[in-house]
Design a protein around this motif. Sequence first.
Motif, PDB file in Angstrom:
ATOM      1  N   SER A  38       4.251   7.560   5.156  1.00 31.83           N
ATOM      2  CA  SER A  38       4.837   6.276   5.570  1.00 31.83           C
ATOM      3  C   SER A  38       3.954   5.594   6.609  1.00 31.83           C
ATOM      4  O   SER A  38       3.755   4.372   6.553  1.00 31.83           O
ATOM      5  CB  SER A  38       6.241   6.491   6.140  1.00 31.83           C
ATOM      6  N   HIS A  41       1.043   4.019   4.875  1.00 32.30           N
ATOM      7  CA  HIS A  41       1.433   2.763   4.240  1.00 32.30           C
ATOM      8  C   HIS A  41       1.460   1.628   5.271  1.00 32.30           C
ATOM      9  O   HIS A  41       1.026   0.517   4.979  1.00 32.30           O
ATOM     10  CB  HIS A  41       2.795   2.890   3.563  1.00 32.30           C
ATOM     11  N   THR A  44      -1.973   0.345   5.921  1.00 33.07           N
ATOM     12  CA  THR A  44      -2.663  -0.147   4.730  1.00 33.07           C
ATOM     13  C   THR A  44      -2.297  -1.607   4.488  1.00 33.07           C
ATOM     14  O   THR A  44      -1.143  -1.993   4.644  1.00 33.07           O
ATOM     15  CB  THR A  44      -2.295   0.732   3.516  1.00 33.07           C
ATOM     16  N   ARG A  49      -1.670  -2.270  -0.963  1.00 23.87           N
ATOM     17  CA  ARG A  49      -0.375  -1.808  -1.482  1.00 23.87           C
ATOM     18  C   ARG A  49      -0.028  -2.545  -2.769  1.00 23.87           C
ATOM     19  O   ARG A  49       0.482  -1.953  -3.712  1.00 23.87           O
ATOM     20  CB  ARG A  49       0.717  -1.977  -0.425  1.00 23.87           C
ATOM     21  N   ARG A  52      -1.900  -1.044  -5.622  1.00 29.31           N
ATOM     22  CA  ARG A  52      -1.355   0.248  -6.033  1.00 29.31           C
ATOM     23  C   ARG A  52      -0.041   0.099  -6.797  1.00 29.31           C
ATOM     24  O   ARG A  52       0.186   0.719  -7.819  1.00 29.31           O
ATOM     25  CB  ARG A  52      -1.180   1.150  -4.808  1.00 29.31           C
ATOM     26  N   TYR A  53       0.864  -0.717  -6.267  1.00 27.71           N
ATOM     27  CA  TYR A  53       2.226  -0.775  -6.809  1.00 27.71           C
ATOM     28  C   TYR A  53       2.519  -2.022  -7.639  1.00 27.71           C
ATOM     29  O   TYR A  53       3.619  -2.155  -8.166  1.00 27.71           O
ATOM     30  CB  TYR A  53       3.242  -0.703  -5.667  1.00 27.71           C
ATOM     31  N   SER A  58       6.184  -1.950   0.968  1.00 30.02           N
ATOM     32  CA  SER A  58       5.771  -1.544   2.314  1.00 30.02           C
ATOM     33  C   SER A  58       5.713  -0.040   2.489  1.00 30.02           C
ATOM     34  O   SER A  58       5.120   0.441   3.458  1.00 30.02           O
ATOM     35  CB  SER A  58       6.709  -2.154   3.354  1.00 30.02           C
ATOM     36  N   GLY A  59       6.305   0.714   1.605  1.00 32.53           N
ATOM     37  CA  GLY A  59       6.272   2.172   1.729  1.00 32.53           C
ATOM     38  C   GLY A  59       7.109   2.841   0.664  1.00 32.53           C
ATOM     39  O   GLY A  59       7.587   2.193  -0.276  1.00 32.53           O
ATOM     40  N   LEU A 108      -3.633   5.562  -3.674  1.00 33.76           N
ATOM     41  CA  LEU A 108      -3.634   4.612  -2.563  1.00 33.76           C
ATOM     42  C   LEU A 108      -4.519   5.194  -1.472  1.00 33.76           C
ATOM     43  O   LEU A 108      -4.278   6.300  -0.994  1.00 33.76           O
ATOM     44  CB  LEU A 108      -2.223   4.371  -2.032  1.00 33.76           C
ATOM     45  N   GLU A 110      -6.175   4.326   2.286  1.00 37.04           N
ATOM     46  CA  GLU A 110      -6.093   3.446   3.453  1.00 37.04           C
ATOM     47  C   GLU A 110      -7.350   2.586   3.541  1.00 37.04           C
ATOM     48  O   GLU A 110      -8.456   3.050   3.270  1.00 37.04           O
ATOM     49  CB  GLU A 110      -5.943   4.308   4.708  1.00 37.04           C
TER      50      GLU A 110
END
Length: 156
Positions: A38, A41, A44, A49, A52-53, A58-59, A108, A110
Motif C-alpha cells: 500500500s 502504491h 507510485t 497505476r 497497471r490497472y 490508488s491501492g 507495478l 515504483e
Amino acid sequence: MSTSAPEPFPGDPQHLSTRDGRRTVTWAALEADHGDVSEMHARTSRQSRYDRYQSARSGLTPADWSSLVRPDRGQSWVTRPSADPGTVVAVSHLMHTSTAGVGELGLLVEDAWQNAGLGSCLVRHALARADRLGLRAVTVMTDRSNRRMLAICRAC
C-alpha cells in the motif's frame, strides 16, 4: 514504510540488480506485505497505476491483496531493495485465468525504479515459474499507450 524488518525471505528468493547497480531481492508475497505494498502504491504516480490497472486505482484493499496471495489463484511476488528490506519497490503477479493453462501477468514498479531494467527482470522471473503453476501461455492486459510494458513484452 514499515519500521520492522520482514521475516526471512520465504520461498524462492531471487536477487536481481538493475542496470544502474541497485540490488533487490524478490520473493513470494505474503498477506503481511499488504501495508508495504500500500505504501508503494502511495509513492507510485497516477500514470503508473493507470498503466497497471487501466484505472488510476490508488491501492489494493486488504481483500484484493488477500486474493492475490492465495496459492490457488497463482503466484505474487514483492521486490525490495537489498539495502532497505522494509520497502517494497515492485509487485508482480502471475495469476490463473478462467482458461485452463493460461495465466495473466501483472506488474507495478515504483516510478523511482523504472527505466533501469527491473521490470524486464521481474517478467523473466515470473515467466520462468509459469510451468510450476501449470501454465502453458501467459497474457498481459495493458493499454496500447503503455510503451514500457509493450517493450518488455516484446523483449521477453
